[in-house]
Design a protein around this motif. Structure first.
Motif, PDB file in Angstrom:
ATOM      1  N   GLY A  47       0.812  -1.207   0.000  1.00  0.00           N
ATOM      2  CA  GLY A  47       0.000   0.000   0.000  1.00  0.00           C
ATOM      3  C   GLY A  47       0.845   1.257   0.000  1.00  0.00           C
ATOM      4  N   PRO A  48       0.195   2.376  -0.275  1.00  0.00           N
ATOM      5  CA  PRO A  48       0.928   3.619  -0.483  1.00  0.00           C
ATOM      6  C   PRO A  48       1.301   4.386   0.783  1.00  0.00           C
ATOM      7  CG  PRO A  48      -1.393   3.971  -0.878  1.00  0.00           C
ATOM      8  CD  PRO A  48      -1.216   2.500  -0.608  1.00  0.00           C
ATOM      9  N   LEU A  49       0.700   4.070   1.927  1.00  0.00           N
ATOM     10  CA  LEU A  49       0.987   4.847   3.127  1.00  0.00           C
ATOM     11  C   LEU A  49       2.380   4.541   3.667  1.00  0.00           C
ATOM     12  CD1 LEU A  49      -2.316   4.683   5.227  1.00  0.00           C
ATOM     13  CD2 LEU A  49      -1.437   6.601   3.882  1.00  0.00           C
ATOM     14  N   GLU A  50       3.076   5.590   4.082  1.00  0.00           N
ATOM     15  CA  GLU A  50       4.351   5.408   4.760  1.00  0.00           C
ATOM     16  C   GLU A  50       4.095   4.759   6.123  1.00  0.00           C
ATOM     17  OE1 GLU A  50       6.531   9.086   5.116  1.00  0.00           O
ATOM     18  OE2 GLU A  50       5.734   9.751   3.183  1.00  0.00           O
ATOM     19  N   GLN A  51       5.082   4.044   6.637  1.00  0.00           N
ATOM     20  CA  GLN A  51       4.939   3.350   7.911  1.00  0.00           C
ATOM     21  C   GLN A  51       4.547   4.306   9.032  1.00  0.00           C
ATOM     22  OE1 GLN A  51       4.911   0.084   8.066  1.00  0.00           O
ATOM     23  NE2 GLN A  51       4.331   0.167  10.212  1.00  0.00           N
ATOM     24  N   LYS A  52       5.073   5.501   9.020  1.00  0.00           N
ATOM     25  CA  LYS A  52       4.739   6.480  10.056  1.00  0.00           C
ATOM     26  C   LYS A  52       3.233   6.687  10.128  1.00  0.00           C
ATOM     27  CE  LYS A  52       5.097  11.151   9.566  1.00  0.00           C
ATOM     28  NZ  LYS A  52       5.743  12.477   9.502  1.00  0.00           N
ATOM     29  N   ILE A  77       3.143   3.807  19.535  1.00  0.00           N
ATOM     30  CA  ILE A  77       3.855   5.072  19.731  1.00  0.00           C
ATOM     31  C   ILE A  77       5.347   4.841  19.523  1.00  0.00           C
ATOM     32  CG2 ILE A  77       4.603   6.741  21.478  1.00  0.00           C
ATOM     33  CD1 ILE A  77       1.705   6.783  22.502  1.00  0.00           C
ATOM     34  N   GLN A  78       5.865   3.772  20.094  1.00  0.00           N
ATOM     35  CA  GLN A  78       7.285   3.452  19.897  1.00  0.00           C
ATOM     36  C   GLN A  78       7.588   3.250  18.413  1.00  0.00           C
ATOM     37  OE1 GLN A  78       7.651  -0.013  22.375  1.00  0.00           O
ATOM     38  NE2 GLN A  78       7.639   1.192  24.274  1.00  0.00           N
ATOM     39  N   ASN A  79       6.726   2.489  17.731  1.00  0.00           N
ATOM     40  CA  ASN A  79       6.935   2.243  16.299  1.00  0.00           C
ATOM     41  C   ASN A  79       6.842   3.545  15.501  1.00  0.00           C
ATOM     42  OD1 ASN A  79       7.133  -0.478  16.889  1.00  0.00           O
ATOM     43  ND2 ASN A  79       5.097  -0.990  16.138  1.00  0.00           N
ATOM     44  N   ALA A  80       5.872   4.399  15.852  1.00  0.00           N
ATOM     45  CA  ALA A  80       5.698   5.667  15.136  1.00  0.00           C
ATOM     46  C   ALA A  80       6.933   6.551  15.307  1.00  0.00           C
ATOM     47  CB  ALA A  80       4.443   6.388  15.623  1.00  0.00           C
ATOM     48  N   ARG A  82       9.979   5.568  15.891  1.00  0.00           N
ATOM     49  CA  ARG A  82      11.058   4.976  15.077  1.00  0.00           C
ATOM     50  C   ARG A  82      10.854   5.256  13.595  1.00  0.00           C
ATOM     51  NH1 ARG A  82      11.193   0.920  19.180  1.00  0.00           N
ATOM     52  NH2 ARG A  82       9.550  -0.293  18.225  1.00  0.00           N
ATOM     53  N   ALA A  83       9.584   5.384  13.188  1.00  0.00           N
ATOM     54  CA  ALA A  83       9.271   5.644  11.775  1.00  0.00           C
ATOM     55  C   ALA A  83       9.330   7.132  11.437  1.00  0.00           C
ATOM     56  CB  ALA A  83       7.897   5.066  11.430  1.00  0.00           C
ATOM     57  N   ILE A  90       1.923  12.727  17.077  1.00  0.00           N
ATOM     58  CA  ILE A  90       1.304  11.700  17.917  1.00  0.00           C
ATOM     59  C   ILE A  90       0.276  12.326  18.853  1.00  0.00           C
ATOM     60  CG2 ILE A  90       1.742   9.994  19.731  1.00  0.00           C
ATOM     61  CD1 ILE A  90       4.503   9.530  18.344  1.00  0.00           C
ATOM     62  N   MET A  91       0.595  13.472  19.416  1.00  0.00           N
ATOM     63  CA  MET A  91      -0.352  14.152  20.303  1.00  0.00           C
ATOM     64  C   MET A  91      -1.618  14.534  19.555  1.00  0.00           C
ATOM     65  SD  MET A  91      -0.582  14.804  23.400  1.00  0.00           S
ATOM     66  CE  MET A  91      -1.950  15.504  24.271  1.00  0.00           C
TER      67      MET A  91
END
Length: 125
Positions: A47-52, A77-80, A82-83, A90-91
């Motif tokens: 898919g086209p979405l970036e991991q973030k 949150i940890q994964n985001a 890192r991405a 995130i907030m």
């Protein structure tokens, strides 16, 4: 040793996104867990979405009032981070997710008004 029958399960175990609840599922029904993780992997790996952005969506899902899965919020949150997600991004996702809670108020208030009107009408007889 990797069990070739459970490739998706083993791949998930090696990732930064293993849910400890899945350990019990692997014991109780490893075929179901494998099928679930295979299904779940399609949008995650394609898919086209970036991991973030995928991680930001996962944060919203896990923080939503219909889910409330704190370990998932923490993990994503940890994964985001890192991405490449920022604290502010995130907030904002968390703030946007809180909007779901307003539905209890918007659904219940009109019902309360209707029931109060019925109650008062019945009490006047």
């Amino acid at each position: 040793m990797t069990d070739k029958k459970y490739l998706y399960t083993e791949a998930q175990r090696q990732s930064d996104d293993w849910n400890p609840v899945w350990d019990k599922m692997a014991e109780m029904d490893p075929e179901y867990l494998e099928g679930f993780l295979h299904f779940r992997s399609v949008p995650q790996n394609h898919g086209p979405l970036e991991q973030k952005y995928k991680e930001l969506i996962f944060i919203a899902i896990n923080a939503a009032t219909t889910h409330l899965w704190a370990p998932g919020v923490r993990r994503h949150i940890q994964n985001a981070l890192r991405a490449g997600a920022t604290r502010a991004e995130i907030m904002e996702v968390i703030q946007l997710t809180t909007i779901m809670g307003i539905h209890a108020m918007t659904m219940s208030t009109p019902i309360l008004e209707e029931e109060l009107a019925k109650f008062e009408e019945e009490a006047s007889f």
